[in-house]
Design a protein around this motif. Structure first.
Motif, short mmCIF file in Angstrom:
data_model
loop_
_atom_site.label_atom_id
_atom_site.label_comp_id
_atom_site.label_asym_id
_atom_site.label_seq_id
_atom_site.Cartn_x
_atom_site.Cartn_y
_atom_site.Cartn_z
N GLY A 199 -3.46 -7.27 50.07
CA GLY A 199 -3.39 -8.42 50.94
C GLY A 199 -4.43 -9.48 50.62
N ASP A 200 -5.38 -9.16 49.76
CA ASP A 200 -6.41 -10.11 49.38
C ASP A 200 -5.89 -10.99 48.23
N THR A 201 -6.67 -12.00 47.92
CA THR A 201 -6.31 -12.90 46.82
C THR A 201 -6.73 -12.30 45.47
N ASN A 202 -6.43 -13.03 44.42
CA ASN A 202 -7.01 -12.77 43.11
C ASN A 202 -6.60 -11.43 42.49
N PRO A 203 -5.30 -11.12 42.42
CA PRO A 203 -4.91 -9.88 41.72
C PRO A 203 -5.23 -9.99 40.23
N HIS A 204 -5.69 -8.89 39.64
CA HIS A 204 -6.02 -8.87 38.22
C HIS A 204 -6.19 -7.43 37.77
N HIS A 205 -6.57 -7.24 36.51
CA HIS A 205 -6.74 -5.90 35.92
C HIS A 205 -5.41 -5.16 35.99
N PHE A 206 -4.40 -5.73 35.35
CA PHE A 206 -3.02 -5.26 35.50
C PHE A 206 -2.67 -4.07 34.60
N TYR A 207 -3.36 -3.94 33.47
CA TYR A 207 -2.89 -3.02 32.43
C TYR A 207 -3.69 -1.72 32.42
N ASP A 208 -3.07 -0.69 31.88
CA ASP A 208 -3.71 0.59 31.65
C ASP A 208 -3.17 1.12 30.31
N GLU A 209 -3.66 2.28 29.90
CA GLU A 209 -3.21 2.87 28.64
C GLU A 209 -2.90 4.34 28.83
N ALA A 210 -1.87 4.80 28.15
CA ALA A 210 -1.48 6.20 28.16
C ALA A 210 -1.41 6.70 26.73
N ARG A 211 -1.73 7.97 26.55
CA ARG A 211 -1.67 8.53 25.21
C ARG A 211 -0.87 9.83 25.25
N THR A 212 -0.22 10.13 24.15
CA THR A 212 0.54 11.37 24.04
C THR A 212 0.71 11.73 22.58
N MET A 213 0.81 13.04 22.34
CA MET A 213 1.10 13.52 20.99
C MET A 213 2.59 13.82 20.86
N PHE A 214 3.10 13.68 19.64
CA PHE A 214 4.53 13.83 19.40
C PHE A 214 4.97 15.29 19.30
N GLY A 215 4.05 16.16 18.93
CA GLY A 215 4.42 17.54 18.67
C GLY A 215 4.76 17.80 17.22
N ALA A 216 4.81 16.75 16.41
CA ALA A 216 5.09 16.87 14.98
C ALA A 216 4.61 15.60 14.33
N THR A 217 4.44 15.65 13.01
CA THR A 217 4.06 14.46 12.26
C THR A 217 5.30 13.80 11.70
N TYR A 218 5.41 12.47 11.91
CA TYR A 218 6.57 11.72 11.46
C TYR A 218 6.14 10.72 10.37
N PRO A 219 6.99 10.52 9.38
CA PRO A 219 6.60 9.66 8.25
C PRO A 219 6.76 8.18 8.56
N ALA A 220 6.22 7.37 7.66
CA ALA A 220 6.45 5.93 7.74
C ALA A 220 7.95 5.67 7.75
N GLY A 221 8.36 4.66 8.52
CA GLY A 221 9.77 4.34 8.65
C GLY A 221 10.42 4.94 9.88
N THR A 222 9.74 5.89 10.54
CA THR A 222 10.26 6.50 11.75
C THR A 222 10.32 5.47 12.88
N LYS A 223 11.39 5.53 13.69
CA LYS A 223 11.55 4.64 14.84
C LYS A 223 11.02 5.33 16.10
N VAL A 224 10.05 4.72 16.73
CA VAL A 224 9.45 5.27 17.95
C VAL A 224 9.74 4.27 19.07
N ARG A 225 10.42 4.77 20.10
CA ARG A 225 10.90 3.89 21.15
C ARG A 225 10.30 4.28 22.50
N LEU A 226 9.82 3.29 23.25
CA LEU A 226 9.48 3.43 24.66
C LEU A 226 10.63 2.83 25.45
N GLN A 227 11.31 3.67 26.23
CA GLN A 227 12.56 3.24 26.86
C GLN A 227 12.57 3.61 28.33
#
Length: 963
Positions: free
Chosen positions: A166-194
Motif C-alpha cells: 500500500g506504500d509508494t515506490n515499489p522496486h527491487h522486482f527481480y530475483d534469481e533461481a538456480r538449478t542443475m540439469f542432471g546431465a551435461t548437455y553440449p553446445a547447440g542444446t535448446k534450453v527453454r523456460l516455459q
C-alpha cells in the motif's frame, strides 16, 4: 547508504511521479509494476558487461539475455526510469510471459549442466510474496518445474523500505533461481523456460540466464574434520546445525585441521564464529548453508569473525563473538543462501561479518542475505575472491571502520539493494584497500563501487553496468558519519582501467541525475589528495558522465578517458573543484552544450593535450533537461593501452613480469588433465595471481601443459599460488616437448615449497633449449589433494637460436670455469637467492634479482622496519650497491631511508653503510647508488625504516658490485 538530502538547484524537471507509477501498478488481486514506455527514443539497450575483454571478473558461466533469445512473449523496455520493471533488468530489457506455453528459449554455446536465471513475478496483496514454478525444458523435453518466488523482492516506501504494497515506490522486482540439469548437455542444446501454469502467478518476466558446467562435487580430502560424520551436522537441513558447526570449527582451530562441509543443505539459526581455521565445502552448488531462527528473526545463517572491542560494530556482543579480530581464516567452496526478506539495518543477518585479519573468502556464493560481507574493523589483509554475491537486501560488500590492506577481486555482484562494493572509513581510517577485476550488474540503490573516505585506495580493472537510482558507477566521497579529518579522502587514489556501462541515474530525493563517476565533499572539503582516473571508458551514461556536488574537491586527474554517450551532459558541475583533463574524449552527448555549471569559475579546469567533445566556454545553468538515452556504443571500444602504470599497482593485478623474452606462456593455449569446479586451466596463464587452476581432488598424478605456439628457447619456469594461501609443498616435475607428443624431463620431480611470506612463488631453472610445450607433472601436495597453480610462467630468450648453447661461455681468453660465477665487476646479486622479512601480496623478493626493473618487491605496509638480504653464494669483495624502482614516471619521486649491513655467515651482521635517505626520481631513472669502503661479505642486507612515497619498503632491482 543513499539518503541524498542536499538542496537541489532552483528548478528541476518534472517527470512521471513514483506515486503515479505505484498507484497504477495495483492490478486486480496482485501487485505488479507498470512497464511504461518512456519518452526516450527506443533502441536496443546495448552492451553487456561481458562484452568487455580484459576487464572485470573471470566467471564460470556464459550469460545470455532473454530479449536476444528465441521467445514468444512480450519484450519490455528499454527504459531507465526508477519504478519501472524493465529499468531493473540487465540491459534495461526483458521478456514477459503471461500465458501457458509462452517461453524463452536459449541455445547453449558451451557445454553446461546448470543454469541460474533472473526473473520477476508479481508480489501478492499482503506483501509476503507468492510462490510459483516455471518449466525447464531441454530440447523440448520437460526436465523439471523450477520453483520461483517474489518473497525476496518487492520493497516499498522510503529508505530503508518496507514490505507494504500500500506504500509508494515499489522496486527491487527481480530475483534469481538456480538449478542443475542432471546431465551435461553440449553446445547447440535448446534450453527453454516455459510457463506451465498461470494459476500461481499471472506473469513471469525473464531477464537473463547464466549457463555453466559445474561438474562433480569436490572430493573429501584426507585428515579433515567432517561436520557430519564427526559432529553430527544434518545435511538434509531438517534440524538446526549451528551448535554442531560451531563445535567443528572450534575443534579445527584447536587441532590445526581443515573443517569439511560435505554436500548438503544445512540449516543454521545463528552465526558460526570462526577463528584460525579453514572451512571448506564440496563446491558452492553442493555445500549450502542457510536458515533463520524461527522466532529471533535477527539471528540467521552467517559466518562471522570475532568483533573488535571499540570497533565498527557497536551492538551487543556475546562472549564467543568477542575479542576480535579473528585471524588466519579461510572459507571456500560453499554457498551461504539465506532467507532475508526485509531490510532492518541493525540486524546482523549477513553472509559474512565481524572482523577477520589475514583471512580469505574464496569461491563462495552469497545470496538472499542482508549484505554479502559487512566487515567491521579494525582488521587487516582480508580478501574476497572468485565469488558471487547476488540478490542482497542491502550492500554486496562493505569494508567498515579501519579496514586496511584488503581487497575484493575477481568477484561477480548483481542485484544488490544498496552499494555493490563499498568502503566506509567511519571514525578509523581505511587504508590501502582495493576493488579489482570485478563485474557488477544491476545495482538497485546507490553505487556500484564507492569509498566513503579512505587513504590510498585502488579501484581498477572492473566492469559495471546498470545502476538504477540514487548513485552512480564510481563514487569518491567525504560523506556519511565519521568521514572527516584522518578518515577522509587522502593520499593517492588509483582509479584505472574500469568500464562503466549505463551508469548513473536519477536521484528520487534530489530530482536530478547522478553522474556515472561522481565526487562529493559533503562532510569536509578534499584535503589535497591525488585522485587519478586513467584508461577508463564511460559508456552510455544515463545522465552525466562526470559529476561534482556537495563541497569543494581537488586533486582530480583524468587521463585517457573515453566518454561515449551521455543522457544529459559530459560534465555536471554543482560544486567547486580543481580538475586536470588530458586525452579525455567525449562523443554522443545529448545536450548541445556538454557542461552544466552553475558555480562558474569555482570549477577550475586544467587542460592537457588530446581533449575533445566535452568542453564549452558557455556552459548551461538552468532547468535540468530530460535524459535522452541511446547515444552509447553498441560494440565495445578497444581497451586502450594504459597511459601510465599506477603509482602503486593494485595488489591483485601486478604489472606483468617481463624479463628479456617476457612470459612466453601468458595467454597461450593451456590444457590440464582435469579440472575441479570452475578452477580451469586458463586461470593459470591469465596474468592474474588471484585466479587459479585446480585438478580433480584425490587423484594424482595430474598435469598442466602450455603450448607456446612455436619452438622457442626456454630456460626458466615460475609457478605461483594465490598470495594469501597458507604454506604448502607441491611435488612435480617439469617436462618439455617440441611436438606435443614426446616429452623429455627438463627437471626431475622435486618438492617445491610455496610460502606466502615469499610471495607463494617458486622459480625453477631449466637447461636452456628449444621447446614448444612445457608441462608440470604433479604427484603430491601437502596443502590440498590436488595439483594447483595460479600462474604458470615460462621464460627464455623467446627466439630460436641456430645452435642452442648448453651454457654461455666466457671469453675465449679465459678458460671455462667449472661453474660460472658473476664477472668480477658485474652484478654479483643477479639471480642469487634473496630473503625478505615480509611481502605485500605477490610482490616477492625474487623480483629484485630478476634483471627486470618493472617487477618489484614490496614489504608489508605500515610496519617498518623491513629488510631484504641477498646471498652472493660465496664471500666477495663489494663496495657498491645500485638500487632501482620501476622507471615509469607514475612511480613518483620518493625518499627511502635504509642502511646496508653485511655478513660472512648469514648469522652475524655488521653495518656497512649507516642509515641514510636515498631519493628515487623517475627523471633520473628512479635509481640510487650507495658506495662504501670495500669489504668482503657473502650476505648483504638492506634494512628500510622509511619511505615518503608509500608506507612500505619497495625495490625493483638490487644490484651488488665489487667496484
Amino acid at each position: 547508504m543513499a539518503i541524498h538530502t542536499a538542496t537541489a538547484p532552483p528548478t528541476t524537471h518534472a517527470r512521471v511521479t513514483l506515486a503515479a507509477v505505484a498507484s497504477a501498478a495495483l492490478v486486480a488481486a496482485s501487485i505488479s509494476v507498470l512497464t511504461l514506455t518512456s519518452a526516450t527514443p527506443a533502441r536496443a539497450a546495448g552492451l553487456s558487461p561481458f562484452d568487455i575483454v580484459g576487464r572485470g571478473a573471470t566467471v564460470p558461466f556464459v550469460e545470455q539475455e532473454a530479449e536476444n533469445a528465441a521467445h514468444n512473449g512480450a519484450k519490455i523496455g528499454p527504459t531507465r526510469y526508477y519504478g519501472q520493471l524493465p529499468a531493473e533488468a540487465s540491459g534495461r530489457e526483458a521478456v514477459t510471459l503471461d500465458a501457458v506455453g509462452e517461453y524463452v528459449e536459449f541455445t547453449l554455446t558451451k557445454p553446461a549442466d546448470a543454469v541460474t536465471f533472473r526473473y520477476s513475478i508479481p508480489d501478492n496483496p499482503a506483501g509476503t510474496g507468492r510462490d510459483a514454478s516455471i518449466d525447464l525444458r531441454i530440447n523440448g523435453n520437460l526436465v523439471k518445474a523450477v520453483p520461483v518466488t517474489s518473497k525476496y523482492g518487492w520493497y516499498y516506501g522510503g529508505y530503508p523500505f518496507n514490505n507494504n504494497p500500500g506504500d509508494t515506490n515499489p522496486h527491487h522486482f527481480y530475483d534469481e533461481a538456480r538449478t542443475m540439469f542432471g546431465a551435461t548437455y553440449p553446445a547447440g542444446t535448446k534450453v527453454r523456460l516455459q510457463v506451465g501454469s498461470t494459476a500461481q502467478s499471472p506473469t513471469f518476466t525473464i531477464d537473463l540466464a547464466d549457463f555453466e558446467l559445474v561438474g562433480a562435487p569436490i572430493a573429501k580430502p584426507a585428515n579433515v574434520i567432517d561436520v557430519v560424520t564427526d559432529f553430527g551436522a544434518d545435511p538434509t537441513g531438517a534440524t538446526d546445525s549451528t551448535a554442531r558447526f560451531q563445535a567443528a570449527v572450534d575443534a579445527g582451530a584447536a587441532q590445526g585441521r581443515t573443517v569439511w562441509v560435505p554436500a548438503g543443505s544445512y540449516t543454521l539459526w545463528d552465526h558460526v564464529v570462526v577463528d584460525r581455521v579453514t572451512l571448506r565445502g564440496a563446491g558452492p552448488w553442493y555445500s549450502v548453508l542457510g536458515g533463520r531462527h524461527p522466532t529471533q528473526r535477527n539471528r540467521a545463517a552467517g559466518i562471522y569473525g570475532r568483533y573488535v572491542p571499540g570497533g565498527g560494530y557497536t551492538g551487543g556482543v556475546r562472549p564467543h563473538e568477542a575479542n576480535g579480530p579473528s585471524r588466519n581464516v579461510t572459507v571456500r567452496d560453499l554457498a551461504v543462501i539465506g532467507d532475508i526478506q526485509e531490510r532492518i539495518d541493525d540486524d546482523q543477518v549477513n553472509a559474512f561479518g565481524g572482523a577477520m585479519t589475514d583471512s580469505v573468502i574464496d569461491n563462495v556464493w552469497m545470496q538472499h542475505t542482508k549484505v554479502g560481507a559487512w566487515m567491521d574493523g579494525p582488521m587487516d589483509n582480508f580478501t574476497i575472491r572468485n565469488s558471487r554475491i547476488l540478490d542482497q537486501t542491502a550492500d554486496g560488500v562493505n569494508f567498515h571502520t579501519g579496514v586496511t590492506n584488503s581487497t575484493v577481486t575477481n568477484t561477480f555482484v548483481r542485484n544488490t539493494g544498496d552499494d555493490a562494493l563499498a568502503m566506509w572509513a567511519q571514525d578509523v581510517p581505511n587504508v590501502n584497500n582495493s576493488f579489482t577485476h570485478n563485474t557488477i550488474g544491476v545495482t538497485l540503490l546507490a553505487n556500484h563501487l564507492v569509498s566513503y573516505g579512505g587513504r590510498d585506495i585502488r579501484i581498477t580493472d572492473n566492469v559495471t553496468a546498470d545502476s538504477v537510482t540514487n548513485g552512480g558507477g564510481i563514487h569518491v566521497a567525504n560523506r556519511y558519519p565519521g568521514v572527516q579529518g584522518a578518515t577522509s579522502v587522502l593520499g593517492n587514489w588509483t582509479i584505472a582501467r574500469n568500464t562503466l556501462i549505463r551508469n548513473g541515474n536519477s536521484d528520487y530525493n534530489w530530482n536530478f541525475g547522478v553522474g556515472a563517476i561522481w565526487f562529493s565533499a559533503l562532510n569536509q572539503d578534499f584535503q589535497n589528495p591525488t585522485v587519478t582516473i586513467t584508461d577508463t571508458d564511460i559508456l552510455d551514461s544515463s545522465y552525466a558522465a562526470l559529476h561534482w556536488i556537495e563541497g569543494r574537491t581537488n586533486g582530480i586527474v583524468l587521463n585517457n578517458v573515453t566518454i561515449a554517450g551521455a543522457g544529459t551532459y559530459a560534465l555536471q558541475v554543482q560544486a567547486a573543484s580543481q580538475v586536470s583533463f588530458t586525452n579525455v574524449r567525449a562523443s554522443g552527448i545529448a545536450q548541445a552544450k556538454p557542461i552544466h555549471n552553475c558555480v562558474g569559475s569555482g570549477f577550475q579546469i586544467t587542460q592537457g593535450t588530446g581533449n575533445s567533445g566535452w568542453y564549452t566556454a558557455t556552459p548551461d545553468c538552468g532547468p535540468w533537461p530530460a535524459p535522452n538515452w541511446g547515444g552509447g556504443p553498441t560494440s565495445p571500444p578497444p581497451t586502450s593501452t594504459p597511459s601510465q602504470p599506477p603509482t602503486t599497482p593494485p595488489a591483485t593485478t601486478p604489472p606483468p613480469t617481463t624479463p628479456p623474452g617476457g612470459n612466453l606462456a601468458q595467454g597461450r593455449a593451456i590444457t590440464a588433465t582435469s579440472t575441479s569446479q570452475g578452477y580451469v586451466a586458463t586461470n593459470a596463464n591469465d596474468g592474474n595471481a588471484a585466479t587459479y587452476w585446480e585438478s580433480t581432488n584425490g587423484s594424482f598424478p595430474q598435469s598442466l601443459t602450455v603450448d607456446l605456439g612455436a619452438s622457442v628457447n626456454t630456460n626458466r619456469v615460475v609457478v605461483k599460488l594465490p598470495p594469501g594461501w597458507e604454506t604448502r609443498t607441491q611435488t612435480f616435475a617439469v617436462q618439455g616437448s617440441t611436438d606435443g607428443s614426446s616429452y623429455a624431463t627438463a627437471v626431475g620431480a622435486a618438492g617445491y615449497t610455496f610460502n606466502p611470506a615469499s610471495g607463494n612463488a617458486v622459480s625453477i631453472a631449466l637447461p636452456g633449449q628449444n621447446r614448444r610445450f612445457l608441462r608440470l607433472a604433479f604427484t603430491g601436495n601437502t596443502g590440498w589433494p590436488a595439483g594447483q597453480a595460479s600462474e604458470f610462467e615460462v621464460y627464455g630468450s623467446g627466439t630460436t637460436p641456430t645452435t642452442p648453447p648448453t651454457s654461455t661461455p666466457p671469453p675465449t681468453s679465459t678458460p671455462p670455469p667449472t661453474s660460472t660465477p658473476p664477472p668480477a665487476n658485474g652484478n654479483l646479486a643477479a639471480g642469487r637467492p634473496v630473503t625478505v622479512t615480509s611481502v605485500a601480496d605477490v610482490y616477492g623478493g625474487g623480483n629484485t634479482v630478476d634483471g627486470n626493473p618493472n617487477t618489484y618487491w614490496e614489504s608489508a605496509n605500515n610496519a617498518f622496519p623491513h629488510s631484504i638480504t641477498v646471498d652472493l653464494g660465496t664471500a666477495r669483495s663489494v663496495s657498491r650497491v645500485v638500487l632501482k624502482l620501476p622507471p615509469a614516471a607514475a612511480w613518483q619521486t620518493r625518499t627511502q631511508t635504509l642502511s646496508v649491513l653485511g655478513s660472512t655467515d648469514g648469522s652475524s651482521y655488521a653495518t656497512v653503510k649507516a642509515s641514510t635517505g636515498l631519493t628515487f626520481n623517475p627523471a633520473t631513472g628512479n635509481t640510487a647508488t650507495v658506495t662504501f669502503p670495500a669489504t668482503t661479505q657473502r650476505h648483504l642486507r638492506l634494512t628500510f625504516t622509511g619511505n615518503t612515497g608509500w608506507p612500505a619498503a619497495q625495490l625493483a632491482e638490487y644490484e651488488v658490485y665489487a667496484s
